[in-house]
Design a protein around this motif. Sequence first.
Motif, PDB file in Angstrom:
ATOM      1  N   GLU A 393       0.819  -1.210   0.000  1.00 50.66           N
ATOM      2  CA  GLU A 393       0.000   0.000   0.000  1.00 50.66           C
ATOM      3  C   GLU A 393       0.853   1.261   0.000  1.00 50.66           C
ATOM      4  O   GLU A 393       0.446   2.300  -0.508  1.00 50.66           O
ATOM      5  CB  GLU A 393      -0.940   0.006   1.214  1.00 50.66           C
ATOM      6  CG  GLU A 393      -2.003  -1.089   1.179  1.00 50.66           C
ATOM      7  CD  GLU A 393      -2.983  -0.906   0.021  1.00 50.66           C
ATOM      8  OE1 GLU A 393      -3.270   0.236  -0.358  1.00 50.66           O
ATOM      9  OE2 GLU A 393      -3.446  -1.938  -0.519  1.00 50.66           O
TER      10      GLU A 393
ATOM     11  N   ASN B 122      -4.546   5.743  -5.285  1.00 44.71           N
ATOM     12  CA  ASN B 122      -5.842   5.942  -4.621  1.00 44.71           C
ATOM     13  C   ASN B 122      -5.968   7.316  -3.976  1.00 44.71           C
ATOM     14  O   ASN B 122      -6.959   7.599  -3.304  1.00 44.71           O
ATOM     15  CB  ASN B 122      -6.090   4.838  -3.587  1.00 44.71           C
ATOM     16  CG  ASN B 122      -5.027   4.825  -2.495  1.00 44.71           C
ATOM     17  OD1 ASN B 122      -4.127   5.677  -2.488  1.00 44.71           O
ATOM     18  ND2 ASN B 122      -5.122   3.875  -1.590  1.00 44.71           N
ATOM     19  N   HIS B 430      -9.950   7.641   3.599  1.00 47.57           N
ATOM     20  CA  HIS B 430      -9.616   6.435   2.824  1.00 47.57           C
ATOM     21  C   HIS B 430      -9.833   5.145   3.615  1.00 47.57           C
ATOM     22  O   HIS B 430      -9.443   5.041   4.771  1.00 47.57           O
ATOM     23  CB  HIS B 430      -8.150   6.490   2.386  1.00 47.57           C
ATOM     24  CG  HIS B 430      -7.933   7.352   1.190  1.00 47.57           C
ATOM     25  ND1 HIS B 430      -8.095   8.715   1.227  1.00 47.57           N
ATOM     26  CD2 HIS B 430      -7.584   7.045  -0.091  1.00 47.57           C
ATOM     27  CE1 HIS B 430      -7.841   9.227   0.026  1.00 47.57           C
ATOM     28  NE2 HIS B 430      -7.530   8.239  -0.797  1.00 47.57           N
ATOM     29  N   ARG B 432      -9.594   0.677   3.041  1.00 50.42           N
ATOM     30  CA  ARG B 432      -8.932  -0.333   2.212  1.00 50.42           C
ATOM     31  C   ARG B 432      -9.952  -1.353   1.707  1.00 50.42           C
ATOM     32  O   ARG B 432     -10.825  -1.783   2.459  1.00 50.42           O
ATOM     33  CB  ARG B 432      -7.861  -1.035   3.063  1.00 50.42           C
ATOM     34  CG  ARG B 432      -6.871  -1.814   2.221  1.00 50.42           C
ATOM     35  CD  ARG B 432      -5.672  -2.249   3.028  1.00 50.42           C
ATOM     36  NE  ARG B 432      -4.901  -3.208   2.237  1.00 50.42           N
ATOM     37  CZ  ARG B 432      -3.883  -3.896   2.698  1.00 50.42           C
ATOM     38  NH1 ARG B 432      -3.474  -3.731   3.949  1.00 50.42           N
ATOM     39  NH2 ARG B 432      -3.249  -4.753   1.916  1.00 50.42           N
ATOM     40  N   HIS B 433      -9.833  -1.720   0.437  1.00 49.72           N
ATOM     41  CA  HIS B 433     -10.793  -2.666  -0.152  1.00 49.72           C
ATOM     42  C   HIS B 433     -10.172  -4.044  -0.309  1.00 49.72           C
ATOM     43  O   HIS B 433      -8.988  -4.178  -0.471  1.00 49.72           O
ATOM     44  CB  HIS B 433     -11.261  -2.145  -1.511  1.00 49.72           C
ATOM     45  CG  HIS B 433     -11.916  -0.800  -1.403  1.00 49.72           C
ATOM     46  ND1 HIS B 433     -13.136  -0.593  -0.774  1.00 49.72           N
ATOM     47  CD2 HIS B 433     -11.506   0.446  -1.792  1.00 49.72           C
ATOM     48  CE1 HIS B 433     -13.455   0.697  -0.819  1.00 49.72           C
ATOM     49  NE2 HIS B 433     -12.471   1.346  -1.412  1.00 49.72           N
TER      50      HIS B 433
END
Lengths: 433, 433
Positions: A393, B122, B430, B432-433
Amino acid sequence: MASSVETRADADSDQGEDVTAHVTHLGQQARRAAAGLREATTGDKNTALHAMAAQLEQQREILRTANERDLEQAQQDGLSAALLDRLTLDDRRIDAMIAGLETVAALPDPVGEIDELSTRPNGLQIGRMRVPLGVIGIIYESRPNVTIDAAALCLKSGNAAILRGGSEAVHSNAAIAECIRLGLAEAGLPEACVQRVGTRDRQAVGALIRMDQYVDVIIPRGGRSLIERISADATVPVIKHLEGICHVYVDRHADLNQAWEVAFNAKCYRYGICGAMETLLVDESIAADFLPEMARRLMEAGVELRGCDRTRQLIAAEIAEESDWSTEYLAPILSIRVVEGLQAAIEHINHYGSHHTDAIVSQHLGHTRRFMAAVDSSSVMVNAATCFADGGEYGLGAEIGISTNRLHVRGPVGLQGLTTQKYIVIGDGHVRH
Amino acid sequence: MASSVETRADADSDQGEDVTAHVTHLGQQARRAAAGLREATTGDKNTALHAMAAQLEQQREILRTANERDLEQAQQDGLSAALLDRLTLDDRRIDAMIAGLETVAALPDPVGEIDELSTRPNGLQIGRMRVPLGVIGIIYESRPNVTIDAAALCLKSGNAAILRGGSEAVHSNAAIAECIRLGLAEAGLPEACVQRVGTRDRQAVGALIRMDQYVDVIIPRGGRSLIERISADATVPVIKHLEGICHVYVDRHADLNQAWEVAFNAKCYRYGICGAMETLLVDESIAADFLPEMARRLMEAGVELRGCDRTRQLIAAEIAEESDWSTEYLAPILSIRVVEGLQAAIEHINHYGSHHTDAIVSQHLGHTRRFMAAVDSSSVMVNAATCFADGGEYGLGAEIGISTNRLHVRGPVGLQGLTTQKYIVIGDGHVRH
């Protein structure tokens, strides 16, 4: 070829007596290989990584056969379902190992980068060059994929690796090591760039972590007890990954919709990861607005809530004991505390936390600036879920763990964390007066 | 005021029994102070440094009186002339301490610097913020000026310091510590930012270096035996400064005039510093041209030469034993070896050297590039004398020592070496997926 893998792994147990000699030999070989690796080109290293990937692809059958032997033994030994799952090397996981090698091959090579090169008044040019650490010892538990991940990251960063996997994965690791060996050979790199400790004897770990002459750093990957045992006994520096007691603090200036989503995700993305939220802190002035809806969402997901007195005046929750504030649940349990404000939140986090990853949800610039400066954690987040704490990430491409050390490297450890910097000084016959 | 200094130092010996409790108390105080220091502004820290300088200026009389007491005791105890010299605090040395404080105040503050801030696909912004290490323990021997140098560097880099000086300098150190205390008070910073271990009991060192909970790094400054003892016993990470077995390699493509000057300077600038050359390596193809004039200059300066067989065919020299190649003389003695070329020089340096500072003299770009990549030392130099290995010469402004560690910091340790980096992650809700 399957039989050669078997022989290799079976031979492991025969060396009991001469463990120290064996590990010392590995260390000497690794030190020599590291001298060559310091000068290996990025091209050579990438060739080896691609060749290892090709070997894994070709040897799927052998890998699965070796893994089945480990799984059979593990079932006989009564290992838990979770451990059996970690040990399993199916096609999906072989795919992931291959993809991992390709990813590391595609990453920029940090070795040789020169930073801060500047010229002193006397004309001397002084800068810092990024160089490998030298020899890295990796000690890990059941997951056989660590064998390939660790080898790839060490090799790309120019370090020789000595790998010591869990004894339950011995056949799988031997089969993977054979792919690594063939990949290195194809690139013309010495086999000793990546070596595997060839004995199941536990004394080997003791010898490895005290071999300062040949090993520059130890990276243990596993549970807390493994890491604590190694840290206590090692004389070689250890890059530790201890627990993650992570917090989300919902500030009085939070956007409540963001706060509900971020806190829910931080807890529920995955309960078992080190970046999972374990304690939720809420500013007293918005607690009544925030907590009921937060509790509803969490309870709907099956999360057990444990709260302080003020929390329990607002929502249904068990009593949080003092010990809850310093517990890493890694489970659908959350402790919740109402705090007087930013300062109290910072103090709570620095006192009870594990200096891993902590987040504030707030739209107040001054509060977020203060939180970032004052919270003493390896990652500090603003309006983002703590579960983002991960090398992938963060754009590191791959990680070998998350360091909770303060020195050298803090947070996710990628290629750069496996290197150091030396000074370079370039003159024209300069002498000191 | 002189009497308050005396009382302070004399009280030191009374605490024998409760050493661990005393050191633990210092650690707790330091941890609290460090939390405050993380957020102190550069202005506050500089105010304290200037105020300390003013205190030293005002208290010259008291400093000299305290130092005389130490010197009298040291003479009675029969300390060597060299140790007495190190212990002496005359006006020139007080001037140097004051100048040192002003220098550190003028240096840029590394704390809060943000590196590599970039935006992920992102939209998360991720970067690294430079932050203090926390609490630093400094253990040193006779020189009282280390008290002020260490305090200044730790404070400017935002760290709390616990100082443990040599017992022979106890009155001098107490008087300097009083100036530090007053300087901190003037800037409104907590006194516990810089604390002195208030007992001469040796157990205090043992307690300090194993107090992982409150101390983040130990920096010993002193002789090899002190550093080895501390490294062996410490559980807290140690930034070590071990010996400097430094080499100059004169390549076949060297400009001989440069080589004579650089090698002479590397040996003779000062015999006693860690950057002094201890072994001279010469390519066989230019040895006959280079060595006779080199030997003439060195012998004129009174340097004893010890050579390999091939050296002794060209110049008058004693026989170099195997042990000479790994000896740090710190004296007017030099070992000389004729080698087959660049590769042999690199192998000699990496095998016999101490990974401190090594130089090549050469005009061949390819040879200098190879030397820089392959020599595994904290400083690698090209056409410059090894005695440049020094924080001041490197532009660090001030140094707390030269690290021979591989991890965290290598070479001269300035303000940046006393800091670490944490990740900062900034989002907009944000998940997380």
